[in-house]
Design an enzyme around this catalytic site. Structure first.
Site, PDB file in Angstrom:
ATOM      1  N   CYS A  90       0.761  -1.079  -0.119  1.00 22.91           N
ATOM      2  CA  CYS A  90       0.299   0.239  -0.410  1.00 22.91           C
ATOM      3  C   CYS A  90       0.842   1.468  -0.496  1.00 22.91           C
ATOM      4  O   CYS A  90       0.868   1.763   0.913  1.00 22.91           O
ATOM      5  CB  CYS A  90      -1.186  -0.480   1.246  1.00 22.91           C
ATOM      6  SG  CYS A  90      -1.841   1.305   1.483  1.00 22.91           S
ATOM      7  N   CYS A 132      -5.683   2.351  -4.786  1.00 19.32           N
ATOM      8  CA  CYS A 132      -5.547   3.030  -3.868  1.00 19.32           C
ATOM      9  C   CYS A 132      -6.216   3.923  -3.784  1.00 19.32           C
ATOM     10  O   CYS A 132      -6.173   5.158  -3.972  1.00 19.32           O
ATOM     11  CB  CYS A 132      -3.788   3.668  -4.219  1.00 19.32           C
ATOM     12  SG  CYS A 132      -2.973   3.973  -2.133  1.00 19.32           S
TER      13      CYS A 132
END
Length: 410
Positions: A161, A339
């Protein structure tokens, strides 16, 4: 831990299975040790936990409760993969042979590679949203902030991430504004990267936010040491070998260096860097046709996110089914990943893109804009999709929804 096929027979030192997954419940690798967690964590929620927007408890469930029925969970550490003999070596001299192997070992956090950091977490001014042990320390440091530098870091390694290191920065800035501390806070983002984000469309949007909120960004700066007693963070300048710069901080959020689990280093299934070496379209191993991989432990050239894993799972399902039937896999993974870049306590940019760093947006709107709907998708809908969709095999990414919403044109 291992998933074992329900039809297998277990012997004292050797197990023969037809289908097995080498698996770890959300990064149980800490400081070089692979631990068997009794709890499974939805880690994307920790961005909001570190900012005080969510509680930690809802991110956790007993691991046994998320393993499908009819599957045997072998709670033992994997010590060696031997694909030439179709065998996995475990602790206590146990080994398991397989017909098909899926490697899903996640990646490893390396807090210890930053000098002074492990003991630095005893300080109330340092936190990290990347660990169950340190995420609540982020919220504590944020609440206790008085005045000075609030520093956020991005390491010189692949990370899971990649947007998370700056999400907490935006949330912290919003918290300072909400609590009347913004005028006393100098917010600094020191990143080892040369850009704010790898997809230009979203990078442009983020740079506008950074400018509007008076945030300082220093590129090619990598955290190498923490001196908690002096509240100092030492960064190396990646553009000038040997040059370092010391920053005073009142609050420090650290994104640790990361890497593949130890068992994959110098393994025959891995590339030179230790990541599982896969065909990027089929997720089948480049050398061993009965070995497959998924998620953060692989060398797939896309961001390491839960959304990527969802997209990969749908492809891997088709690939393995084809291989088992003696057919050539036809389903291809396009590198889809997502994201949700949280920029405030009620706003987010929903970045979606593919292998070519081109936007691959699901909604028929401009997702580079800060939106309330994007925030609620991140905070409320995606956890539900994870627990009841992805983990149960029902959610293989939003491709069908995207096709429907874009009338089949995208």
């Amino acid at each position: 831990g291992l998933y074992e096929a329900p039809s297998s027979q277990l012997y004292k030192t050797h197990t023969k299975v037809d289908y097995m997954t080498v698996w770890s419940p959300n990064n149980p690798v800490q400081n070089g040790m692979l631990c068997i967690f009794q709890n499974h964590y939805y880690q994307p929620l920790w961005t909001l936990v570190g900012a005080g927007a969510k509680q930690l408890a809802p991110s956790s469930r007993p691991t046994a409760s998320v393993i499908p029925s009819g599957v045997k969970w072998i709670q033992s550490r994997v010590q060696k993969l031997d694909p030439d003999k179709n065998c996995v070596h475990l602790e206590n001299n146990q080994k398991i042979s397989y017909k098909y192997l899926i490697i899903a070992l996640g990646l490893q956090l390396h807090f210890e590679k930053i000098k002074g950091l492990p003991e630095g977490f005893n300080s109330p001014k340092i936190g990290s949203n990347y660990s169950i042990h340190t995420v609540e320390k982020t919220w504590k440091a944020l609440q206790d902030f008085k005045e000075g530098n609030a520093i956020f870091t991005f390491p010189n390694t692949p990370v899971k991430c990649a947007g998370a290191p700056q999400k907490i920065m935006y949330l912290s800035e919003a918290y300072f504004r909400k609590t009347g501390k913004r005028s006393k806070a100098n917010i600094v983002f020191n990143t080892a990267l040369g850009v704010i984000f790898g997809v230009q469309k979203y990078a442009d949007a983020l740079l506008e936010i950074i400018k509007a909120r008076d945030i300082t960004v220093n590129y090619k700066y990598n955290l190498v040491e923490v001196r908690a007693d002096k509240q100092e963070a030492v960064f190396e300048n990646l553009d000038k070998v040997g040059e370092t710069k010391v920053y005073q901080y009142e609050m420090l959020h650290v994104t640790p260096p990361m890497g593949p689990p130890d068992v994959l280093l110098n393994s025959p299934v891995s590339d030179g860097a230790g990541w599982v070496d896969l065909n990027k379209e089929t997720l089948q191993h480049k050398k061993y046709p009965n070995v497959f991989g998924i998620g953060d432990c692989t060398n797939l050239p896309t961001s390491k996110t839960a959304a990527a894993i969802a997209g990969q799972s749908g492809v891997l399902d088709k690939t393995i089914s084809s291989i088992m039937k003696g057919k050539t896999p036809s389903k291809k993974y396009d590198g889809y990943t997502s994201c949700p870049l949280v920029t405030n306590y009620n706003r987010a940019i929903l970045a979606e893109f593919d292998y070519n760093a081109q936007p691959l947006e699901t909604l028929p709107i401009d997702q580079s804009k800060e939106r309330l709907i994007s925030f609620h998708m991140k905070a409320d809908m995606m956890p539900y999709l994870y627990w009841y969709g992805l983990l149960k095999g029902y959610w293989g990414g939003p491709a069908p929804i995207r096709k429907l919403l874009h009338l089949g044109l995208k």
